[in-house]
Design a protein around this motif. Structure first.
Motif, PDB file in Angstrom:
ATOM      1  N   PHE A  11       1.267  -1.351  -0.227  1.00 53.20           N
ATOM      2  CA  PHE A  11      -0.237   0.487   0.046  1.00 53.20           C
ATOM      3  C   PHE A  11       1.123   0.996  -0.077  1.00 53.20           C
ATOM      4  CE2 PHE A  11      -2.768  -2.952   1.901  1.00 53.20           C
ATOM      5  CZ  PHE A  11      -3.705  -2.873   1.178  1.00 53.20           C
ATOM      6  N   GLY A  12       1.129   1.723  -1.282  1.00 52.90           N
ATOM      7  CA  GLY A  12       2.205   2.512  -1.725  1.00 52.90           C
ATOM      8  C   GLY A  12       2.922   2.438  -2.570  1.00 52.90           C
ATOM      9  N   ASP A  13       3.539   3.071  -3.225  1.00 49.15           N
ATOM     10  CA  ASP A  13       4.344   3.261  -4.037  1.00 49.15           C
ATOM     11  C   ASP A  13       6.032   2.689  -3.903  1.00 49.15           C
ATOM     12  OD1 ASP A  13       2.292   3.973  -5.811  1.00 49.15           O
ATOM     13  OD2 ASP A  13       2.629   6.028  -5.812  1.00 49.15           O
ATOM     14  N   GLN A  14       6.610   3.422  -2.295  1.00 51.42           N
ATOM     15  CA  GLN A  14       7.262   3.059  -2.451  1.00 51.42           C
ATOM     16  C   GLN A  14       8.103   1.865  -1.701  1.00 51.42           C
ATOM     17  OE1 GLN A  14      10.808   5.927  -0.487  1.00 51.42           O
ATOM     18  NE2 GLN A  14       8.387   6.728   0.178  1.00 51.42           N
ATOM     19  N   MET A  15       6.710   0.917  -1.678  1.00 52.15           N
ATOM     20  CA  MET A  15       6.885  -0.291  -1.023  1.00 52.15           C
ATOM     21  C   MET A  15       6.446  -0.844  -1.736  1.00 52.15           C
ATOM     22  SD  MET A  15       7.208  -1.286   2.105  1.00 52.15           S
ATOM     23  CE  MET A  15       8.075  -0.670   3.791  1.00 52.15           C
ATOM     24  N   ALA A  16       6.048  -0.688  -3.088  1.00 44.27           N
ATOM     25  CA  ALA A  16       5.788  -1.674  -4.154  1.00 44.27           C
ATOM     26  C   ALA A  16       7.178  -1.635  -5.259  1.00 44.27           C
ATOM     27  CB  ALA A  16       4.649  -1.198  -5.098  1.00 44.27           C
ATOM     28  N   ALA A  17       7.955  -0.325  -5.247  1.00 45.11           N
ATOM     29  CA  ALA A  17       9.455  -0.331  -6.076  1.00 45.11           C
ATOM     30  C   ALA A  17      10.030  -1.472  -4.852  1.00 45.11           C
ATOM     31  CB  ALA A  17       9.318   0.688  -5.848  1.00 45.11           C
ATOM     32  N   VAL A  18      10.208  -1.405  -4.060  1.00 44.65           N
ATOM     33  CA  VAL A  18      10.778  -2.299  -2.850  1.00 44.65           C
ATOM     34  C   VAL A  18      10.606  -3.929  -3.309  1.00 44.65           C
ATOM     35  CG1 VAL A  18      11.034  -2.813  -0.707  1.00 44.65           C
ATOM     36  CG2 VAL A  18      11.663  -0.892  -1.010  1.00 44.65           C
ATOM     37  N   GLY A  19       9.782  -4.530  -2.980  1.00 43.19           N
ATOM     38  CA  GLY A  19       9.097  -5.186  -3.557  1.00 43.19           C
ATOM     39  C   GLY A  19       9.143  -6.338  -4.691  1.00 43.19           C
ATOM     40  N   GLU A  20       9.588  -5.084  -5.793  1.00 39.48           N
ATOM     41  CA  GLU A  20       9.467  -5.190  -7.120  1.00 39.48           C
ATOM     42  C   GLU A  20      10.678  -5.379  -7.051  1.00 39.48           C
ATOM     43  OE1 GLU A  20       7.919  -2.634  -9.065  1.00 39.48           O
ATOM     44  OE2 GLU A  20       5.989  -2.746  -8.407  1.00 39.48           O
ATOM     45  N   ALA A  21      11.954  -4.571  -6.653  1.00 38.86           N
ATOM     46  CA  ALA A  21      13.085  -5.166  -6.286  1.00 38.86           C
ATOM     47  C   ALA A  21      13.213  -6.137  -6.078  1.00 38.86           C
ATOM     48  CB  ALA A  21      14.026  -3.703  -5.523  1.00 38.86           C
ATOM     49  N   SER A  22      13.117  -6.661  -5.060  1.00 36.49           N
ATOM     50  CA  SER A  22      13.959  -7.523  -4.520  1.00 36.49           C
ATOM     51  C   SER A  22      13.570  -8.728  -5.327  1.00 36.49           C
ATOM     52  CB  SER A  22      13.306  -7.405  -3.082  1.00 36.49           C
ATOM     53  OG  SER A  22      11.804  -8.437  -3.260  1.00 36.49           O
ATOM     54  N   GLY A  23      12.471  -8.944  -6.568  1.00 33.15           N
ATOM     55  CA  GLY A  23      12.078 -10.201  -7.196  1.00 33.15           C
ATOM     56  C   GLY A  23      11.304 -10.632  -6.619  1.00 33.15           C
ATOM     57  N   LEU A  24      10.843 -10.191  -5.320  1.00 32.11           N
ATOM     58  CA  LEU A  24       9.419 -11.141  -5.058  1.00 32.11           C
ATOM     59  C   LEU A  24       8.118 -10.561  -5.664  1.00 32.11           C
ATOM     60  CD1 LEU A  24       9.777 -10.431  -1.079  1.00 32.11           C
ATOM     61  CD2 LEU A  24      10.433 -12.482  -2.642  1.00 32.11           C
ATOM     62  N   PRO A  25       7.501 -11.577  -5.826  1.00 31.59           N
ATOM     63  CA  PRO A  25       5.930 -10.627  -6.648  1.00 31.59           C
ATOM     64  C   PRO A  25       4.960 -10.380  -5.883  1.00 31.59           C
ATOM     65  CG  PRO A  25       6.124 -13.545  -6.089  1.00 31.59           C
ATOM     66  CD  PRO A  25       7.246 -13.098  -5.922  1.00 31.59           C
ATOM     67  N   THR A  26       4.665  -9.346  -6.221  1.00 29.84           N
ATOM     68  CA  THR A  26       4.515  -7.751  -5.857  1.00 29.84           C
ATOM     69  C   THR A  26       3.025  -7.672  -6.431  1.00 29.84           C
ATOM     70  OG1 THR A  26       7.054  -7.278  -4.887  1.00 29.84           O
ATOM     71  CG2 THR A  26       4.823  -5.533  -5.175  1.00 29.84           C
ATOM     72  N   GLU A  27       2.237  -7.291  -5.232  1.00 25.07           N
ATOM     73  CA  GLU A  27       0.866  -6.724  -5.897  1.00 25.07           C
ATOM     74  C   GLU A  27       1.114  -5.245  -5.001  1.00 25.07           C
ATOM     75  OE1 GLU A  27      -2.557  -8.684  -5.687  1.00 25.07           O
ATOM     76  OE2 GLU A  27      -1.888 -10.427  -6.322  1.00 25.07           O
ATOM     77  N   ARG A  28       1.157  -3.853  -6.034  1.00 26.21           N
ATOM     78  CA  ARG A  28       0.573  -2.501  -5.278  1.00 26.21           C
ATOM     79  C   ARG A  28      -1.704  -2.820  -5.375  1.00 26.21           C
ATOM     80  NH1 ARG A  28      -0.679   1.695  -3.524  1.00 26.21           N
ATOM     81  NH2 ARG A  28      -0.600   4.164  -3.817  1.00 26.21           N
ATOM     82  N   TRP A  29      -1.636  -2.395  -4.150  1.00 27.54           N
ATOM     83  CA  TRP A  29      -3.386  -1.976  -3.554  1.00 27.54           C
ATOM     84  C   TRP A  29      -3.575  -0.852  -3.000  1.00 27.54           C
ATOM     85  CZ3 TRP A  29      -5.559  -7.800  -1.080  1.00 27.54           C
ATOM     86  CH2 TRP A  29      -5.027  -8.485  -1.592  1.00 27.54           C
ATOM     87  N   HIS A  30      -5.183  -0.288  -3.376  1.00 27.36           N
ATOM     88  CA  HIS A  30      -4.407   1.341  -3.199  1.00 27.36           C
ATOM     89  C   HIS A  30      -5.628   1.624  -1.541  1.00 27.36           C
ATOM     90  CE1 HIS A  30      -2.436   2.193  -6.550  1.00 27.36           C
ATOM     91  NE2 HIS A  30      -2.910   1.729  -7.232  1.00 27.36           N
ATOM     92  N   ASN A  31      -6.401   0.447  -1.257  1.00 27.35           N
ATOM     93  CA  ASN A  31      -7.729   0.816  -0.168  1.00 27.35           C
ATOM     94  C   ASN A  31      -7.578   0.463   0.534  1.00 27.35           C
ATOM     95  OD1 ASN A  31      -9.867   1.535   1.402  1.00 27.35           O
ATOM     96  ND2 ASN A  31     -11.153   2.255  -0.500  1.00 27.35           N
ATOM     97  N   PRO A  32      -7.250  -0.008   2.017  1.00 28.11           N
ATOM     98  CA  PRO A  32      -7.133  -0.767   2.846  1.00 28.11           C
ATOM     99  C   PRO A  32      -8.471  -1.328   3.470  1.00 28.11           C
ATOM    100  CG  PRO A  32      -5.665   0.538   3.879  1.00 28.11           C
ATOM    101  CD  PRO A  32      -5.817   1.152   2.187  1.00 28.11           C
ATOM    102  N   ASP A  33      -8.917  -0.212   3.600  1.00 29.28           N
ATOM    103  CA  ASP A  33     -10.079  -0.131   4.018  1.00 29.28           C
ATOM    104  C   ASP A  33     -11.628  -1.040   3.439  1.00 29.28           C
ATOM    105  OD1 ASP A  33     -12.670   0.365   6.557  1.00 29.28           O
ATOM    106  OD2 ASP A  33     -13.192   1.567   4.920  1.00 29.28           O
ATOM    107  N   ALA A  34     -11.606  -1.253   1.837  1.00 27.21           N
ATOM    108  CA  ALA A  34     -12.159  -2.450   1.134  1.00 27.21           C
ATOM    109  C   ALA A  34     -10.955  -3.415   0.790  1.00 27.21           C
ATOM    110  CB  ALA A  34     -12.305  -1.034  -0.036  1.00 27.21           C
ATOM    111  N   SER A  35      -9.795  -3.700   1.106  1.00 24.63           N
ATOM    112  CA  SER A  35      -9.289  -4.960   0.917  1.00 24.63           C
ATOM    113  C   SER A  35      -9.140  -6.297   1.443  1.00 24.63           C
ATOM    114  CB  SER A  35      -7.373  -4.023   1.042  1.00 24.63           C
ATOM    115  OG  SER A  35      -7.737  -3.270  -0.125  1.00 24.63           O
TER     116      SER A  35
END
Length: 481
Positions: free
Chosen positions: A405-429
């Protein structure tokens, strides 16, 4: 709860704050938020940047407040209402009340600060000391210019021990609040890059944290963790202020350290040297961070003159606070997953601790470790650098997938080579996440308060109690992500 003596009386407030009160009264509790009022409470109407407590005095009276400390006649309250207690400045009155409460109780006082672990240490210390005598502590994270005096002013006069959390967002805040607390024992848990935006470097953060030692009563103890690069800053500060310095380490020689320890997925068993006293005990929470917490706690217990045996008993049955590592079982209909709720705030140290805890958690035969992470805040120009320093940790601690939840953590996950998904609304997830969990999975939730991940956790727990959650598809549900 049975009340032995009142927390505050009209006469005491008049003498302490120079107040004008039209009638005698006594209060069993103290609140600054009208939503928290219980019958018999005293309400203090504080003026903030966004809200004015005077606007809520009528609501406080409706809910049973016996009196309200005000600096003007509130709206919707009749002029001359004899429940109004007039002072020149309500914020200053609260500080005066804090000072008076600190002096009237025959209590040993412990102040706790640090870049991570403050609230956990405070709450664990409260449980340890409560086995010895009446103990009062800060609740939640009441550690700022309102929370500290409020926590002090709530301390019952018969308290034997008091434990208070001290936080900061900018320079000068620690010593300002610590001076109100006047601790007999001061703890700095650790030092890291929390609130980096307000400081030039981490060394300045260490200096700010160490300033708590300057508020110690004469002959007080300065207890500090040394498993970080800024231990010399803390040592020098302890010497500067003439404190009795006590160093604490999980890995190195120190005044307090483990002689031996065995880590398990749900606890750690160890023998520790606590300033020359050997004690064998169990910490009912996993991870090296809780080992450090327990060593800091035992050091403080010994320094304040309480019993180490009682403290060890309390450590063996500790339950993590909500949002700070508490574990839950999630019922999936076809199986069970585990949720680690660490959703209350985040900095680089606490995220590493949460990932380490995730790595210790037991998974099922085909279970995965899923990290739900939100961006950290208040990191200033070093935000990207600090976020990307987590890449090695994601790999090291065996994370299977990142939900960001956030662009920076999404970039971190992708840079680590792990399967990563960018979600946007914690209240509805929550439903989406629950539908993707497989039997034996472990999901850890961690992020800044502003990200709202606590709503995600609460919604997942609500769904876990239902038996009507439909999977997205039988195949996807059976195999998780």
């Amino acid at each position: 709860m049975e009340i032995g003596t009142p927390l505050w009386t009209a006469a005491e407030i008049n003498a302490t704050c120079g107040a004008l009160t039209a009638r005698p009264w006594y209060a069993d509790g103290l609140q600054v938020d009208s939503r928290d009022i219980l019958p018999g409470d005293l309400f203090v109407a504080l003026k903030g940047e966004a809200l004015n407590g005077h606007d809520f005095v009528a609501k406080a009276f409706e809910k049973g407040a016996v009196a309200a400390i005000v600096s003007e006649t509130p709206k919707d309250v009749k002029e001359g209402d004899n429940r109004l207690v007039f002072v020149d400045d309500t914020s200053y009155a609260l500080v005066r009340m804090a000072h008076h409460a600190r002096g009237r109780a025959p209590a040993g006082i412990i102040g706790v600060t640090g870049s991570a672990g403050k609230t956990s240490v405070v709450q664990a210390l409260r449980q340890c000391l409560a086995l010895v005598g009446d103990t009062h502590s800060s609740i939640k994270s009441f550690n700022n210019h309102v929370g500290v005096p409020l926590s002090l002013a709530r301390m019952p006069r018969e308290s034997r021990f008091g434990v208070f959390e001290l936080g900061m967002n900018k320079p000068g805040e620690i010593i300002r609040e610590a001076t109100k607390v006047q601790p007999d024992v001061a703890i700095v848990t650790t030092v890291g890059s929390a609130h980096q935006a307000s400081f030039a470097n981490v060394s300045d953060i260490a200096e700010e944290k160490a300033s708590i030692f300057g508020a110690l009563k004469q002959g007080g103890f300065a207890i500090y963790g040394i498993d970080h690069p800024y231990k010399d800053d803390l040592q020098k500060a302890a010497e500067k202020y003439g404190a009795k310095a006590v160093s604490v380490s999980v890995t190195d020689n120190a005044d307090v350290y483990p002689v031996r320890m065995t880590e398990h997925h749900n606890c750690t068993c160890l023998t520790a040297n606590v300033m020359g006293t050997l004690i064998t005990y169990k910490v009912a929470q996993p991870g090296r961070e809780w080992v450090l917490n327990s060593l800091l706690i035992l050091a403080a217990v010994k320094a304040i003159g309480a019993d180490l045996g009682h403290a060890a008993l309390a450590l063996a049955s500790l339950e993590a606070e909500q949002g700070r590592g508490r574990e839950y079982s999630l019922q999936l209909g076809f199986g069970e997953a585990k949720l680690i709720d660490d959703s209350y705030n985040a900095n680089i140290l606490s995220i590493r601790a949460a990932l380490r805890r995730l790595s210790l958690a037991k998974t099922g035969k085909h279970g995965k470790r899923i990290a739900v992470l939100a961006d950290m805040q208040e990191l200033g120009s070093r935000s990207e650098e600090i976020h990307f320093s987590l890449i090695a940790d994601l790999k090291k601690f065996g994370v299977s997938k990142v939900i960001a939840f956030g662009d920076q953590m999404a970039a971190v996950g992708e840079a680590s080579g792990l399967p990563t998904e960018r979600w946007h609304n914690p209240d509805a997830s929550a439903e989406q996440l629950m539908q993707r969990l497989g039997d034996g999975d472990v999901v850890m939730v961690k992020g800044a308060n502003s990200a709202g991940l606590s709503a995600l956790v609460n919604n997942m727990l609500d769904l876990s109690k239902c038996d009507t959650l439909a999977p997205e598809s039988g195949l996807q549900r059976a195999h998780g992500f």
